[in-house]
Design an enzyme around this catalytic site. Structure first.
Site, mmCIF file in Angstrom:
data_model
loop_
_atom_site.group_PDB
_atom_site.id
_atom_site.type_symbol
_atom_site.label_atom_id
_atom_site.label_comp_id
_atom_site.label_asym_id
_atom_site.label_seq_id
_atom_site.Cartn_x
_atom_site.Cartn_y
_atom_site.Cartn_z
ATOM 1 N N THR A 1 1.027 -1.288 -0.070
ATOM 2 C CA THR A 1 -0.832 -0.209 0.116
ATOM 3 C C THR A 1 0.793 0.864 0.115
ATOM 4 O O THR A 1 0.286 2.212 -0.658
ATOM 5 C CB THR A 1 -0.928 0.058 1.040
ATOM 6 O OG1 THR A 1 -1.825 -1.406 0.880
ATOM 7 C CG2 THR A 1 -2.026 0.803 1.390
ATOM 8 N N ASP B 1 3.195 4.499 6.888
ATOM 9 C CA ASP B 1 3.378 2.510 6.881
ATOM 10 C C ASP B 1 2.198 1.957 7.301
ATOM 11 O O ASP B 1 1.487 2.300 7.592
ATOM 12 C CB ASP B 1 3.944 2.598 8.092
ATOM 13 C CG ASP B 1 5.244 1.630 8.463
ATOM 14 O OD1 ASP B 1 5.384 1.286 6.474
ATOM 15 O OD2 ASP B 1 6.285 1.782 8.631
ATOM 16 N N ASP C 1 0.706 -5.633 8.842
ATOM 17 C CA ASP C 1 -0.356 -6.977 8.446
ATOM 18 C C ASP C 1 -1.540 -6.956 8.943
ATOM 19 O O ASP C 1 -2.021 -8.162 8.699
ATOM 20 C CB ASP C 1 1.107 -8.135 8.831
ATOM 21 C CG ASP C 1 2.331 -8.080 8.176
ATOM 22 O OD1 ASP C 1 2.430 -7.821 6.931
ATOM 23 O OD2 ASP C 1 3.873 -7.576 8.650
ATOM 24 N N GLU D 1 11.866 0.342 10.649
ATOM 25 C CA GLU D 1 10.312 0.822 10.644
ATOM 26 C C GLU D 1 9.886 1.102 12.231
ATOM 27 O O GLU D 1 9.518 2.352 12.624
ATOM 28 C CB GLU D 1 9.423 -0.158 10.020
ATOM 29 C CG GLU D 1 8.841 0.025 8.697
ATOM 30 C CD GLU D 1 8.391 -1.733 8.578
ATOM 31 O OE1 GLU D 1 7.832 -1.230 7.237
ATOM 32 O OE2 GLU D 1 7.755 -2.480 9.055
ATOM 33 N N LYS E 1 -6.888 -6.018 6.750
ATOM 34 C CA LYS E 1 -5.877 -6.029 7.843
ATOM 35 C C LYS E 1 -6.436 -6.221 8.830
ATOM 36 O O LYS E 1 -5.839 -6.366 9.566
ATOM 37 C CB LYS E 1 -4.990 -4.664 7.355
ATOM 38 C CG LYS E 1 -3.624 -5.534 5.838
ATOM 39 C CD LYS E 1 -3.865 -6.961 5.812
ATOM 40 C CE LYS E 1 -2.864 -6.833 4.018
ATOM 41 N NZ LYS E 1 -1.010 -6.420 4.498
#
Length: 231
Positions: A32, A84, A87, A106, A124
């Site tokens: 994404t 960001d 998952d 991250e 998600k």
């Protein structure tokens, strides 16, 4: 109805609106975020000026190709925000990240930011973390000892050493990743702390009470924003 790739593209473009003139931001990693970068690249060409700290070599390479100016985190006092992916996103905006293997960088970038904004598609969003295997970054030396302790001490069902292209996956910082199949994580904060007590663990993919906003795209065309109650 939109396809999953179309959802990601629309969500990434939507999230680009968070980036304002003159900001220094963090740019995450993932499918994404790829579309976010594409949109930001277009806006740079149209006169938007900002600097970005990438969370992976992959993002660094793509941002450079798109003409997005980069910054070194060591030369930045604080980031205005980081955009960001994730998952898994559970209630309270608790996250599992690290499917792409960039969890260490991250988390460092997210911790240096005033706001962490997560962008993702509806798949998600979960009720409880843990169906997605939890990535745990470890040093190569003695990784099997870490694997054994995660299973014996923390009751993990299965701990697999991540592989890629027929060999062991190695992170940008030279570490291995253990994918831990817990099935269900009822207390992310407690598990995160317990994992950090195991010698050899560098970082976990549990992002506990770090996210401020989640931007989620749906197949029916909706894009929702959820704000953390602790923000």
């Amino acid at each position: 109805m939109f396809s999953q790739e179309e959802i990601k593209k629309r969500t990434g473009a939507y999230a680009a609106d968070y980036v304002e003139q003159g900001m220094t931001i963090g740019l995450g990693t993932g499918s994404t975020v790829y579309w976010l970068l594409q949109e930001l690249g277009k806006r740079v060409q149209s006169g938007l000026h900002f600097r970005a700290v990438p969370t992976s070599r992959q993002t660094q390479t793509l941002a450079t190709e798109l003409g997005i100016p980069l910054a070194d985190l060591n030369n930045v006092d604080q980031l205005a925000l980081t955009l960001d992916g994730a998952d898994e996103i559970a209630p309270g905006l608790q996250l599992i990240k690290g499917g792409g293997g960039a969890l260490l960088q991250e988390k460092i970038v997210a911790a240096a930011s005033k706001q962490l904004i997560i962008i993702a598609d509806e798949n998600k969003v979960v009720n409880t973390l843990g169906k997605f295997p939890l990535p745990v970054e470890v040093i190569p030396f003695g990784w099997k000892q870490v694997q054994k302790k995660v299973m014996q001490q923390l009751g993990c069902q299965l701990v697999e050493l991540r592989e890629k292209n027929g060999g062991t996956f190695v992170s940008d910082h030279g570490h291995y990743i253990l994918d831990c199949h817990f099935g269900q994580i009822s207390d992310p904060a407690e598990l995160n702390e317990a994992l950090h007590l195991i010698p050899g663990v560098v970082e976990t993919g549990l992002f506990v009470s770090m996210a401020d906003i989640a931007v989620v795209g749906y197949a029916d065309g909706r894009i929702t924003t959820t704000t953390s109650t602790t923000s």
